[in-house]
Design a protein around this motif. Structure first.
Motif, PDB file in Angstrom:
ATOM      1  N   GLN A 103       0.807  -1.220   0.000  1.00 26.08           N
ATOM      2  CA  GLN A 103       0.000   0.000   0.000  1.00 26.08           C
ATOM      3  C   GLN A 103       0.842   1.272   0.000  1.00 26.08           C
ATOM      4  OE1 GLN A 103      -2.445  -1.998   3.266  1.00 26.08           O
ATOM      5  NE2 GLN A 103      -3.827  -0.389   2.567  1.00 26.08           N
ATOM      6  N   LYS A 105       1.220  -9.380   4.086  1.00 26.52           N
ATOM      7  CA  LYS A 105       0.021  -8.532   4.092  1.00 26.52           C
ATOM      8  C   LYS A 105      -0.659  -8.640   2.738  1.00 26.52           C
ATOM      9  CE  LYS A 105      -1.780  -4.434   6.011  1.00 26.52           C
ATOM     10  NZ  LYS A 105      -1.712  -3.520   7.102  1.00 26.52           N
ATOM     11  N   TYR A 106      -1.338  -9.700   2.516  1.00 19.43           N
ATOM     12  CA  TYR A 106      -2.128  -9.982   1.311  1.00 19.43           C
ATOM     13  C   TYR A 106      -1.293  -9.891   0.030  1.00 19.43           C
ATOM     14  CZ  TYR A 106      -5.190  -7.456   4.631  1.00 19.43           C
ATOM     15  OH  TYR A 106      -5.803  -6.952   5.747  1.00 19.43           O
ATOM     16  N   ASN A 126      -1.056 -10.714   8.279  1.00 20.19           N
ATOM     17  CA  ASN A 126      -1.891  -9.599   8.692  1.00 20.19           C
ATOM     18  C   ASN A 126      -3.362  -9.998   8.616  1.00 20.19           C
ATOM     19  OD1 ASN A 126      -2.120  -6.584   9.224  1.00 20.19           O
ATOM     20  ND2 ASN A 126      -3.454  -6.815   7.453  1.00 20.19           N
ATOM     21  N   GLU A 127      -4.075  -9.751   9.706  1.00 22.57           N
ATOM     22  CA  GLU A 127      -5.526  -9.992   9.747  1.00 22.57           C
ATOM     23  C   GLU A 127      -5.888 -11.348   9.130  1.00 22.57           C
ATOM     24  OE1 GLU A 127      -7.107  -6.439   7.945  1.00 22.57           O
ATOM     25  OE2 GLU A 127      -7.129  -5.416   9.852  1.00 22.57           O
ATOM     26  N   TYR A 167     -10.908  -0.180  14.010  1.00 20.68           N
ATOM     27  CA  TYR A 167     -11.347   1.048  13.349  1.00 20.68           C
ATOM     28  C   TYR A 167     -12.744   1.482  13.768  1.00 20.68           C
ATOM     29  CZ  TYR A 167      -7.483   0.480  10.073  1.00 20.68           C
ATOM     30  OH  TYR A 167      -6.234   0.367   9.518  1.00 20.68           O
ATOM     31  N   ASN A 199     -15.006  -2.197   7.942  1.00 15.35           N
ATOM     32  CA  ASN A 199     -13.723  -2.802   7.625  1.00 15.35           C
ATOM     33  C   ASN A 199     -13.879  -4.310   7.513  1.00 15.35           C
ATOM     34  OD1 ASN A 199     -11.028  -3.059   7.143  1.00 15.35           O
ATOM     35  ND2 ASN A 199     -10.448  -3.062   9.307  1.00 15.35           N
ATOM     36  N   MET A 200     -13.773  -4.852   6.331  1.00 14.40           N
ATOM     37  CA  MET A 200     -13.820  -6.290   6.070  1.00 14.40           C
ATOM     38  C   MET A 200     -15.134  -6.928   6.514  1.00 14.40           C
ATOM     39  SD  MET A 200     -10.790  -6.621   4.913  1.00 14.40           S
ATOM     40  CE  MET A 200      -9.220  -5.769   4.972  1.00 14.40           C
ATOM     41  N   TRP A 234     -18.078   3.733   7.855  1.00 11.56           N
ATOM     42  CA  TRP A 234     -17.508   3.010   8.992  1.00 11.56           C
ATOM     43  C   TRP A 234     -17.933   3.738  10.275  1.00 11.56           C
ATOM     44  CZ3 TRP A 234     -11.898   0.890   8.001  1.00 11.56           C
ATOM     45  CH2 TRP A 234     -11.852   0.276   6.740  1.00 11.56           C
ATOM     46  N   GLU A 288      -3.307  -1.157  14.200  1.00 14.18           N
ATOM     47  CA  GLU A 288      -3.952  -0.211  13.282  1.00 14.18           C
ATOM     48  C   GLU A 288      -5.149   0.438  13.954  1.00 14.18           C
ATOM     49  OE1 GLU A 288      -5.042  -1.811   9.468  1.00 14.18           O
ATOM     50  OE2 GLU A 288      -3.382  -3.220   9.498  1.00 14.18           O
ATOM     51  N   TRP A 300      -2.994   3.820  11.953  1.00  9.74           N
ATOM     52  CA  TRP A 300      -3.021   3.568  10.514  1.00  9.74           C
ATOM     53  C   TRP A 300      -3.401   4.891   9.901  1.00  9.74           C
ATOM     54  CZ3 TRP A 300      -1.357  -0.197   7.443  1.00  9.74           C
ATOM     55  CH2 TRP A 300      -1.695  -0.119   6.088  1.00  9.74           C
ATOM     56  N   SER A 305      -5.691   2.781  -0.179  1.00  6.81           N
ATOM     57  CA  SER A 305      -6.651   2.018   0.629  1.00  6.81           C
ATOM     58  C   SER A 305      -6.672   0.556   0.171  1.00  6.81           C
ATOM     59  CB  SER A 305      -8.042   2.646   0.473  1.00  6.81           C
ATOM     60  OG  SER A 305      -9.038   1.673   0.702  1.00  6.81           O
ATOM     61  N   ALA A 306      -6.703  -0.349   1.143  1.00  2.85           N
ATOM     62  CA  ALA A 306      -6.738  -1.771   0.786  1.00  2.85           C
ATOM     63  C   ALA A 306      -8.086  -2.138   0.163  1.00  2.85           C
ATOM     64  CB  ALA A 306      -6.493  -2.631   2.023  1.00  2.85           C
ATOM     65  N   GLY A 307      -9.165  -1.604   0.729  1.00  4.91           N
ATOM     66  CA  GLY A 307     -10.490  -2.005   0.289  1.00  4.91           C
ATOM     67  C   GLY A 307     -10.913  -1.348  -1.014  1.00  4.91           C
ATOM     68  N   LYS A 366      -8.715   8.221  -0.054  1.00  6.90           N
ATOM     69  CA  LYS A 366      -9.220   7.836   1.264  1.00  6.90           C
ATOM     70  C   LYS A 366      -7.994   7.954   2.161  1.00  6.90           C
ATOM     71  CE  LYS A 366     -11.730   4.327   3.871  1.00  6.90           C
ATOM     72  NZ  LYS A 366     -12.170   2.929   3.990  1.00  6.90           N
ATOM     73  N   TYR A 391      -5.580   8.485   5.442  1.00  7.29           N
ATOM     74  CA  TYR A 391      -5.476   8.156   6.862  1.00  7.29           C
ATOM     75  C   TYR A 391      -4.312   8.886   7.531  1.00  7.29           C
ATOM     76  CZ  TYR A 391      -8.584   4.052   6.490  1.00  7.29           C
ATOM     77  OH  TYR A 391      -9.664   3.218   6.322  1.00  7.29           O
TER      78      TYR A 391
HETATM   79  C1  BG6 Z   1      -6.996  -2.870   7.721  1.00  3.75           C
HETATM   80  C2  BG6 Z   1      -5.947  -3.383   6.765  1.00  3.75           C
HETATM   81  O1  BG6 Z   1      -7.894  -3.834   8.052  1.00  3.75           O
HETATM   82  O2  BG6 Z   1      -7.765  -1.819   7.210  1.00  3.75           O
HETATM   83  C3  BG6 Z   1      -5.214  -2.254   6.053  1.00  3.75           C
HETATM   84  O3  BG6 Z   1      -5.006  -4.162   7.453  1.00  3.75           O
HETATM   85  C4  BG6 Z   1      -6.233  -1.302   5.490  1.00  3.75           C
HETATM   86  O4  BG6 Z   1      -4.397  -2.795   5.060  1.00  3.75           O
HETATM   87  C5  BG6 Z   1      -7.040  -0.753   6.652  1.00  3.75           C
HETATM   88  O5  BG6 Z   1      -5.672  -0.277   4.736  1.00  3.75           O
HETATM   89  C6  BG6 Z   1      -8.039   0.308   6.268  1.00  3.75           C
HETATM   90  O6  BG6 Z   1      -8.886  -0.194   5.269  1.00  3.75           O
HETATM   91  P1  BG6 Z   1      -9.065   0.567   3.919  1.00  3.75           P
HETATM   92  O7  BG6 Z   1      -9.897  -0.315   3.085  1.00  3.75           O
HETATM   93  O8  BG6 Z   1      -9.715   1.857   4.250  1.00  3.75           O
HETATM   94  O9  BG6 Z   1      -7.694   0.778   3.369  1.00  3.75           O
END
Ligand code: BG6
Length: 483
Positions: free
Chosen positions: A17, A151-152, A196-197, A321, A338-339, A355, A381, A428, A435-437, A443, A445
């Motif tokens: 990322q 991490k993925y 990670n996660e 988060y 988140n996920m 969120w 995070e 984080w 952003s991962a998602g 987005k 942080y």
């Molecule tokens: C965490 C992940 O769950 O959420 C991070 O480990 C990710 O990699 C973070 O960036 C925030 O999520 P997003 O989708 O807003 O990037």
């Protein structure tokens, strides 16, 4: 003083990322190199070419259709290719981290830089040296880095060669990658986390069709984690290895006992299934209920059981988060997160991405984890994704982010005063990254603004946001000055 002396303060970022340089330094491609950005409402997509030459796409955690190949299309923009270019800016970024008062720093080591084409392709020295320089400098600046192995971002090579994590050959590949990291960075890195996660394989898109494969993949990652923990202790008895789980905090939406039970089961499924396997050294008894529900048959050998016992993790890293609600009723308002998907909590406000912001939930969750596991905790995070505005004079007044961190660090402080055993907190993320998602750069942080948008426009210049000075004050006072 509530936070103990030596409490670790810092930030977390990740290789895929933040680094960019997707095809430099001997790195091989990873799946996310083929992903484009989504939006506040849409997750990102991963692109490929089908066997018949047509263009195809899939969501995160998708599997490539038979005969398809990942491909870069010239008319698409791939945000991870440059990201915030930590690969070329790391010196400047670490200096800024030190200025903010960091005593730790978390990132991941890209497997695709260390072993781009698996064991058979050999170690890529350039990748090994890259991280050695980063870790050495971080130490010189007073940080005790806590590093994540995965991490993925396994190399695409593994998907092509083994079909991915359902193949047990991946375990040997991962353990060998870990061995190189533990030996190369011995003395530089004392605390590691494996996947990670790891529990996100239990989250998005788990259903009767995907379950068998998912649970096999997860089992192999759990065995790889246990073997890695055992190996780390053999290489250096002072190394500490953490499990790292996505902190999916939920409440029953109503006092209906059915909702209360559904919420508890959700916590067992989504968190404790992996947490117990890695911190208690065996699958919990309720695992059978989950396997039966999805019709899953797992091949858990006697040797696996021994490995799980011998490779128990030393600490529990987690992300936090937001929170969500769980209900068996049909009148809840669905919300993202988140996920996970859940239901709206009428007492909470949400970010632009839906969120739900919940500092009290953070204190609740810290207590919950400590009560269940009684091992040192590490919050890897915690942060707020938001759109930021750069004023004409270059300043960025991100009061919403300051409010978020203030409320969460206050909740953390209360938990510490209540006796929760936690040794560190990393936001984080220290600087804006992908952003991962959703794959967005926008987005944001960070406490450090990075001039780059979702389309690839920007100079990559770094700017300090107001939150930079807030976090600096908090960290330099060891969490005492929170106003
Ligand atoms: C965490 C992940 O769950 O959420 C991070 O480990 C990710 O990699 C973070 O960036 C925030 O999520 P997003 O989708 O807003 O990037």
């Amino acid at each position: 003083m509530s936070f103990p002396k030596g409490f670790l303060w810092g930030t977390s970022i990740s290789a895929e990322q933040a680094e960019g340089a997707w095809d430099e330094g001997g790195k091989s491609p990873v799946q996310i190199d083929y992903a484009t950005a989504g939006s506040t409402k849409e997750h990102r997509l991963i692109w490929f070419e089908n066997a018949d030459g047509t263009r195809g796409s899939m969501g995160l955690w998708g599997h490539l259709p038979k005969g398809a190949k990942y491909r870069i299309f010239d008319d698409l923009h791939y945000t991870n290719h440059v990201a915030c270019d930590f690969y070329h800016h790391w010196r400047e970024d670490l200096d800024l981290f030190a200025e903010m008062g960091f005593t730790t720093f978390n990132t991941s080591v890209a497997w695709s830089r260390i072993y781009p084409y698996g064991i058979q392709g050999g170690v890529n020295k350039e990748g090994v040296e890259f991280y050695r320089q980063v870790f050495t400098r971080a130490r010189e600046l007073g940080m005790d880095p806590v590093i994540t192995l995965y991490k993925y971002d396994e190399p695409v090579y593994f998907e092509e060669t083994y079909g991915g994590w359902s193949n047990r050959a991946m375990i040997d590949e991962f353990v060998e990658f870990a061995r190189v990291c533990f030996t190369e960075y011995k003395g530089l890195i004392n605390k590691w986390m494996g996947f990670n996660e790891i529990n996100i394989l239990m989250a998005f898109g788990l259903n009767n069709e995907t379950a068998q494969l998912r649970f096999e993949e997860l089992h192999n990652q759990i065995i790889a984690s246990a073997r890695t923990a055992k190996l780390a202790h053999e290489i250096d008895p002072d190394l500490r290895i953490g499990a790292m789980l996505c902190g999916l905090c939920t409440y029953p939406l109503t006092p209906d006992p059915e909702d209360v039970m559904a919420n508890y089961e959700y916590f067992q499924n989504i968190f404790c299934y992996c947490g117990d396997a890695m911190l208690r050294g065996a699958y919990p008894t309720f695992a059978k209920r989950i396997w039966d529900k999805y019709g899953v048959t797992l091949d858990i050998t006697e040797e696996d059981k021994v490995i799980m016992k011998e490779g128990v993790a030393d600490f529990l890293g987690f992300s936090y988060y937001m929170s969500n609600c769980i209900t068996t009723h049909t009148d809840g308002t669905p919300v993202g997160g988140n996920m996970q998907m859940g239901f709206a909590n009428p007492y909470l406000k949400a970010s632009d991405w839906g969120w739900q912001i919940d500092p009290t939930g953070y204190r609740y969750f810290l207590n919950l984890l400590w009560d269940r596991y009684q091992v040192p905790l590490f919050d890897v995070e915690n942060g707020l994704g938001a759109f930021d505005k750069v004023e004409e004079d270059g300043s960025i007044h991100d009061t919403y982010r300051i409010d978020y961190h203030r409320a969460h660090i206050k909740a953390l402080k209360q938990a510490v005063e209540e006796g929760v055993g936690i040794f560190g907190y990393t936001t984080w993320a220290g600087l804006d990254l992908v952003s991962a998602g959703t794959g967005q750069m926008e987005k944001r942080y960070g406490m450090i603004y990075v001039d780059m948008d979702d389309k690839g426009n920007g100079t990559l210049e770094r700017k300090k946001k107001d939150s930079f000075f807030y976090i600096q004050k908090v960290y330099k006072s060891n969490g005492e000055d929170l106003d």
